[in-house]
Design an enzyme around this catalytic site. Structure first.
Site, short mmCIF file in Angstrom:
data_model
loop_
_atom_site.label_atom_id
_atom_site.label_comp_id
_atom_site.label_asym_id
_atom_site.label_seq_id
_atom_site.Cartn_x
_atom_site.Cartn_y
_atom_site.Cartn_z
N ARG A 334 0.88 -1.01 0.00
CA ARG A 334 0.02 0.00 0.00
C ARG A 334 1.01 1.37 0.19
O ARG A 334 2.31 1.17 0.43
CB ARG A 334 -0.91 0.08 1.17
CG ARG A 334 -2.11 -1.10 1.05
CD ARG A 334 -2.75 -1.14 2.54
NE ARG A 334 -3.50 0.19 2.74
CZ ARG A 334 -4.17 0.27 3.85
NH1 ARG A 334 -4.18 -0.48 5.04
NH2 ARG A 334 -4.89 1.58 4.07
N HIS A 335 0.45 2.37 -0.54
CA HIS A 335 1.10 3.46 -0.45
C HIS A 335 1.55 3.91 1.15
O HIS A 335 0.76 3.27 2.26
CB HIS A 335 0.36 4.67 -0.67
CG HIS A 335 -1.11 4.73 -0.10
ND1 HIS A 335 -1.06 5.20 1.26
CD2 HIS A 335 -2.23 4.27 -0.35
CE1 HIS A 335 -2.47 5.27 1.66
NE2 HIS A 335 -3.32 4.35 0.60
N ASN A 341 -5.37 8.92 6.00
CA ASN A 341 -5.53 7.86 7.03
C ASN A 341 -4.98 8.20 8.31
O ASN A 341 -5.80 7.74 9.17
CB ASN A 341 -4.18 6.79 6.66
CG ASN A 341 -4.13 6.09 5.24
OD1 ASN A 341 -3.08 5.85 4.67
ND2 ASN A 341 -5.50 5.94 4.88
N ARG A 385 -0.57 9.55 -3.64
CA ARG A 385 -0.17 8.81 -2.47
C ARG A 385 0.76 7.77 -2.80
O ARG A 385 1.69 7.37 -2.32
CB ARG A 385 -0.85 8.64 -1.19
CG ARG A 385 -2.49 7.87 -1.77
CD ARG A 385 -3.36 7.74 -0.86
NE ARG A 385 -4.60 7.03 -0.71
CZ ARG A 385 -5.63 7.33 -1.53
NH1 ARG A 385 -5.57 8.78 -2.01
NH2 ARG A 385 -6.77 6.92 -1.59
N GLU A 405 -7.86 3.51 -6.03
CA GLU A 405 -8.64 3.10 -4.75
C GLU A 405 -10.17 3.06 -5.22
O GLU A 405 -10.79 4.01 -6.03
CB GLU A 405 -8.44 3.90 -3.48
CG GLU A 405 -9.14 3.44 -2.17
CD GLU A 405 -8.89 1.73 -1.73
OE1 GLU A 405 -8.85 0.91 -2.98
OE2 GLU A 405 -8.42 1.56 -0.76
N HIS A 470 -3.68 0.57 -3.00
CA HIS A 470 -4.47 0.85 -1.76
C HIS A 470 -5.28 -0.32 -1.33
O HIS A 470 -5.23 -1.31 -1.94
CB HIS A 470 -5.63 1.67 -2.53
CG HIS A 470 -5.06 2.91 -3.42
ND1 HIS A 470 -4.82 3.90 -2.71
CD2 HIS A 470 -4.71 3.01 -4.72
CE1 HIS A 470 -4.40 5.15 -3.86
NE2 HIS A 470 -4.37 4.40 -4.85
O1 F6P Z 1 -9.12 3.80 4.59
C1 F6P Z 1 -8.21 3.80 3.56
C2 F6P Z 1 -8.94 3.26 2.29
O2 F6P Z 1 -8.02 3.03 1.32
C3 F6P Z 1 -10.07 4.15 1.85
O3 F6P Z 1 -9.61 5.01 0.95
C4 F6P Z 1 -10.74 3.16 1.29
O4 F6P Z 1 -12.25 3.54 1.19
C5 F6P Z 1 -10.81 1.99 2.07
O5 F6P Z 1 -9.67 2.22 2.78
C6 F6P Z 1 -11.39 0.61 1.69
O6 F6P Z 1 -11.28 0.00 2.89
P1 F6P Z 1 -12.77 -0.63 3.38
O7 F6P Z 1 -13.45 -1.51 2.26
O8 F6P Z 1 -12.48 -1.59 4.27
O9 F6P Z 1 -13.68 0.68 3.80
#
Ligand code: F6P
Length: 563
Positions: A334-335, A341, A385, A405, A470
């Site tokens: 991941r970045h 975050n 990122r 992402e 991501h």
């Molecule tokens: O929180 C970081 C991230 O990369 C968000 O940008 C993204 O929406 C999320 O994780 C995805 O994870 P989850 O599906 O568990 O919400």
């Protein structure tokens, strides 16, 4: 007088009438027999109608003089009209029988018309060490990803169930009756389970066996088509010595048969097993075997298709022609921790936090060492990122939109707490089915899987690629290579500041997690127990990981201390 002369010739008149009746009876009988013959051909065909997919069968009567020379049976198939025409002079009983047999074998040789949407059994063909299992499992992964529920039925696993322990190559000798019985029984069991899988509503079963003889293939073809399923044979041929050696080494290392043998014993046993199989092997002959099949040479160097039709089969053909079988190592990360975050916000296009920048530096140090010895390529998303994270890696880079992402739509930029506050129902629905839930104006995990398809196909044939991505996207990518259950994907833990290394062995991948010692927040939110839309806020937020607001205020100093 006249009366007298008639009376005198009465026997002559009687004889004439008798001749007339006799020839009329002969004529009628003749026609009747011809009619019967045509009907007998047709009734057999009609009897096999449901199997052969013949929609309508009809006879066409010709004028009497033509009947003497020709007999026409028209087998009507949609969309084309097929005819079996008997040549003039072939109307003797013997010729009729021969032609009838030919007509029938033509019918059974023709591919039975089975719906495009019918489940498909793929049967592998070929000698050991030709890459059949690797192909089976890669294809299965690909098909599952594309929504075709697929499972591999490995014949050797069934064989092992019949033996406390693998003895020796002897079981593969054609004249070893007990061995042959065990092998045929195992093959039958594997096919039975494959059929049950298809009957259960799944789309594809892959029968990973050798199927080296014509007779085995003919029986299998007939049995599967009789059940109304489609069947495709994939024959694996390998003349490339290097590839062959690699396959042999993998069998020696990973096959359950050789677990208890020394390396020399295993090599000798495998060599003898190959010799037994070579004696029995009859490569698929397109002229004498009416099979739908694909021949794959050297794991995808050359792919030849014979009588292949149907949607699924065409897709498979496309996949096989793009397939290569190189050993590969892939890196995923991941970045570095982003400013979003840190405060628990999702989506957006934030830059790295100071700790995220430290990770970018640490990652470059780690990978540049590798890049100094082997060519390396870096794939990033189009977001800042990931590009920032990859900036110091000394290797060519490509930014790929499909690696962006998950698009959280109306929730972009919110924290999970804010989502619960503003859209509690959406938040609960997502928890109920995270794989399929699509954010309003955004995406679901299934959507990401779809857009990742071309990237994954390309990645399967790459070596030493670093993907900087991501959380959601990497869950899907790793899930693909590790053959994860689809429903598990959205909850896989892919932590920040960790390099995930995948190394191929056979058709599987070895996973290594290399955590760099740079602190970061945790963004992994487990599925809460209560997913009801009436749950309390506390219940909805119980698994939300802590973020900056709740972290110690000296976080920045800590990260500097680590540098
Ligand atoms: O929180 C970081 C991230 O990369 C968000 O940008 C993204 O929406 C999320 O994780 C995805 O994870 P989850 O599906 O568990 O919400």
């Amino acid at each position: 007088m006249a009366l007298l002369s008639i009376r005198g010739d009465w026997h002559l008149y009687l004889w004439l009438i008798y001749r007339k009746i006799y020839s009329a009876v002969i004529w009628l009988l003749g026609n009747h027999c011809r009619g019967d013959k045509s009907r007998s051909v047709i009734s057999v065909v009609a009897g096999s109608q449901s199997l052969a997919g013949l929609h309508r069968v009809r006879t066409r009567r010709r004028k009497p003089q033509q009947h003497r020379n020709k007999h026409v049976v028209a087998l009507v198939r949609r969309p084309s009209l097929r005819r079996i025409v008997m040549a003039p002079g072939a109307s003797t009983a013997h010729a009729m029988m021969e032609d009838k047999e030919k007509a029938l074998s033509n019918v059974s040789m023709r591919r039975r018309r089975i719906s495009q949407f019918a489940p498909l059994l793929i049967a592998l063909v070929g000698l050991p060490a030709r890459g059949k299992s690797q192909l089976a499992h890669r294809l299965s992964r690909h098909l599952n990803w594309n929504g075709e529920s697929t499972k591999v039925f490995d014949c050797s696993e069934y064989r092992r169930r019949h033996m406390a322990m693998y003895g020796s190559h002897d079981i593969f000798r054609a004249d070893n009756l007990q061995g042959s019985a065990i092998r045929s029984q195992s093959a039958r069991e594997a096919v039975q389970d494959a059929v049950l899988w298809l009957k259960d509503g799944n789309s594809v079963a892959i029968f990973d066996g050798t199927n080296v003889t014509k007779e085995q293939r003919r029986e299998l073809n007939e049995c599967i088509t009789d059940m109304g399923f489609r069947i495709l044979f994939i024959e694996c041929v390998c003349e490339d010595q290097e590839l062959l050696e690699r396959n042999i080494i993998e069998i020696l290392h990973y096959s359950a048969d050789y677990k208890t043998m020394t390396e020399e014993e295993a090599i000798d046993d495998l060599r003898k097993k190959l010799e037994h199989y070579m004696r029995q092997y009859e490569p698929i002959d397109a002229n004498s075997e009416a099979l739908s099949f694909v021949r794959v040479e050297n794991m995808g160097d050359t792919v030849t298709a014979h009588k292949v039709s149907g949607q699924k089969e065409s897709g498979i053909l496309g996949y096989l022609s793009g397939m290569r079988a190189l050993p590969q190592t892939l890196y995923f990360t991941r970045h570095g921790e982003s400013e979003y975050n840190v405060v628990g916000r999702i989506g957006g296009d934030a830059v790295l936090s100071p700790r995220g920048e430290s990770y970018a530096h640490g990652l470059a140090v780690h990978l540049n060492e590798l890049a100094a010895h082997e060519p390396l390529t870096v794939w990033t998303s189009e977001l800042r990122r990931t590009k920032q994270t990859a900036a110091d890696i000394m290797a060519p880079k490509r930014a790929i939109r499909a690696l962006n992402e998950l698009d959280a739509g109306i929730c972009e930029g919110l924290t999970y707490e804010e989502m619960q506050e503003r859209f509690p129902q959406e938040f609960a629905w997502r928890d109920q089915d995270k794989l399929r839930y699509r954010y309003p104006w955004g995406e679901s995990y299934i959507d990401i899987m779809t857009r990742l398809r071309p990237v994954l196909s390309a990645l399967e044939d790459e070596h030493n690629v670093v993907v900087v991505g991501h959380q959601a996207v990497l869950r899907c990518m790793l899930g693909y290579f590790l053959d994860a259950q689809l429903d598990e994907l959205p909850y896989m833990n892919v932590p920040l500041h960790t390099i995930v290394k995948l190394t191929s062995y056979g058709y599987k991948y070895k996973l290594e997690m290399i955590k760099l010692p740079i602190d970061c927040v945790d963004t992994h939110r487990k599925q809460p127990k209560n997913c009801s839309i009436n749950r309390t806020t506390a219940d909805a937020l119980v698994t939300v990981p802590s973020h900056y607001d709740t972290l110690p205020s000296n976080m920045w100093q800590n990260s500097e201390a680590q540098l």
